[in-house]
Design an enzyme around this catalytic site. Structure first.
Site, PDB file in Angstrom:
ATOM      1  N   ARG A  29     -53.845   0.645 -22.885  1.00  0.00           N
ATOM      2  CA  ARG A  29     -54.363  -0.613 -23.453  1.00  0.00           C
ATOM      3  C   ARG A  29     -54.490  -1.583 -22.284  1.00  0.00           C
ATOM      4  O   ARG A  29     -53.481  -2.057 -21.738  1.00  0.00           O
ATOM      5  CB  ARG A  29     -53.423  -1.158 -24.523  1.00  0.00           C
ATOM      6  N   ARG A  39     -53.891   4.723 -38.616  1.00  0.00           N
ATOM      7  CA  ARG A  39     -53.847   4.821 -37.146  1.00  0.00           C
ATOM      8  C   ARG A  39     -53.016   6.034 -36.746  1.00  0.00           C
ATOM      9  O   ARG A  39     -53.375   6.781 -35.839  1.00  0.00           O
ATOM     10  CB  ARG A  39     -53.225   3.541 -36.537  1.00  0.00           C
ATOM     11  N   CYS A  52     -58.194  -4.968 -38.896  1.00  0.00           N
ATOM     12  CA  CYS A  52     -57.469  -4.045 -38.003  1.00  0.00           C
ATOM     13  C   CYS A  52     -56.034  -4.493 -37.776  1.00  0.00           C
ATOM     14  O   CYS A  52     -55.201  -3.685 -37.380  1.00  0.00           O
ATOM     15  CB  CYS A  52     -58.204  -3.926 -36.682  1.00  0.00           C
ATOM     16  N   HIS A  93     -62.312  -0.503 -28.897  1.00  0.00           N
ATOM     17  CA  HIS A  93     -61.061  -0.062 -29.520  1.00  0.00           C
ATOM     18  C   HIS A  93     -61.349   1.194 -30.359  1.00  0.00           C
ATOM     19  O   HIS A  93     -61.299   1.163 -31.592  1.00  0.00           O
ATOM     20  CB  HIS A  93     -60.493  -1.190 -30.380  1.00  0.00           C
ATOM     21  N   GLN A 119     -58.986   2.529 -33.170  1.00  0.00           N
ATOM     22  CA  GLN A 119     -59.050   1.741 -34.404  1.00  0.00           C
ATOM     23  C   GLN A 119     -60.198   2.237 -35.271  1.00  0.00           C
ATOM     24  O   GLN A 119     -60.052   2.404 -36.486  1.00  0.00           O
ATOM     25  CB  GLN A 119     -59.248   0.255 -34.055  1.00  0.00           C
ATOM     26  N   ASP A 159     -61.798  -9.392 -38.107  1.00  0.00           N
ATOM     27  CA  ASP A 159     -60.752  -9.341 -37.081  1.00  0.00           C
ATOM     28  C   ASP A 159     -60.567 -10.766 -36.552  1.00  0.00           C
ATOM     29  O   ASP A 159     -61.377 -11.661 -36.846  1.00  0.00           O
ATOM     30  CB  ASP A 159     -61.182  -8.378 -35.954  1.00  0.00           C
TER      31      ASP A 159
END
Ligand code: CP
Ligand code: NVA
Length: 298
Positions: free
Chosen positions: A101, A285, A257, A128, A131, A219
């Site tokens: 990340r 996830r 998310c 991402h 996700q 988001d």
């Protein structure tokens, strides 16, 4: 097995690869796949905080019979000047895969270029993809597939939105995106989605996007690393909140998310309502990434 070595963004997968990962994830979730990763190790590099990504990857590796090592910004030399390419080669000498990340997407690309083990993007400023895998698994569970399903993205055209655009194109899912014009999806991502067969419909007005949608997805307006832009972004996103008014007359499910900033991009009552599938999405996830890890490592 899937064709790609690394997952830096969703379009590293073919449509067949995506289906393979989702099928594997569903089988693992249903307890119908007991593939053992046989003590393989995942190195997890984090330049930014995480609740879900860190915990779901670590849990996935444990459940699959492997192991994960958390390497936060104060734990390794990446944060104090060791070049990405050196970190890549050192970690690849120990671990069977690297999940990272990072802020700069170019750093994820450099990590992959110098690593001879799979590199998985656990979020960069631009993308991402993990996700999106969980999001598509969630949509598929709810609607039994992607045919005739329309998702409305409302809010920032950020990393989560951009990977979802690519995932929707690969899955042949109808997508409408409502963002303020200055915070839209990057042209490069729209071009890549078009190359995959379907770019999203772009609108300015959230109500236009929500009209006829089966899912409304949002988001945060201020992503990690954008704290200096907070005031400017809060002003630009007025009118883009996912709230009861926007959803009046719609029976759409709501996705996020997470983490959610209640009172900004979404209201508390919507997150807590029956239409919210955010917890299913968050749990997925774990299963989506387990599917990905098996496909990359088994
Ligand atoms: N959705 C997501 O990636 O959450 P975390 O930041 O908690 O990992
Ligand atoms: N867009 C958000 C997603 C967090 C999972 C961010 O980058 O902070």
């Amino acid at each position: 097995m899937i064709e790609t070595t690394h997952l830096l963004d969703v379009d590293d997968l073919t449509a067949e690869d995506l289906e393979t990962v989702l099928d594997r994830a569903a089988a693992i979730k249903a307890g119908e796949d007991d593939t053992d990763l046989d003590r393989q190790t995942l190195a997890m590099v984090f330049e930014k905080p995480s609740t879900r990504t860190r915990t779901s990857f670590e849990t996935a590796m444990t459940r699959l019979g492997g192991h994960a090592i958390f390497l936060g910004p104060d734990d390794i030399h990446l944060g104090s000047g060791e070049p990405v390419k050196d970190t890549a080669r050192a970690l690849a000498g120990y671990a069977d895969a690297i999940m990272a990340r990072l802020f700069d997407h170019a750093d994820a690309e450099e990590l992959a270029a110098y690593s001879d083990v799979p590199v998985i993007n656990g979020l960069t400023d631009d993308a991402h993809p993990c996700q999106t895998l969980a999001d598509l698994l969630t949509v598929r569970e709810r609607f039994g597939g992607f045919d005739d399903v329309t998702v409305a993205w409302v809010g920032d055209g950020n990393n989560v939105a951009q990977s979802f655009v690519l995932g929707a194109a690969l899955a042949d899912l109808d997508l409408v995106v409502a963002t303020p014009p200055e915070y839209g999806i990057d042209d490069d991502v729209l071009d890549r989605a078009a190359d995959l067969g379907s770019a999203p419909r772009l609108v300015d007005d959230p109500a236009d996007a929500v009209d006829g949608a089966d899912v409304v997805y949002t988001d945060v307006w201020v992503s990690m690393g954008e704290e200096d832009e907070r005031e400017e972004k809060l002003r630009a996103f007025q009118g883009y909140q996912v709230n009861a008014d926007l959803l009046a007359g719609s029976d759409a499910a709501v996705m996020h998310c997470l983490p959610a900033h209640r009172g900004e991009e979404i209201t508390d009552d919507v997150v807590e309502s029956d239409r919210s599938i955010v917890w299913q999405q968050a749990e997925n996830r774990l299963h989506a990434q387990a599917g990905l890890l098996v496909e990359l490592l088994a």
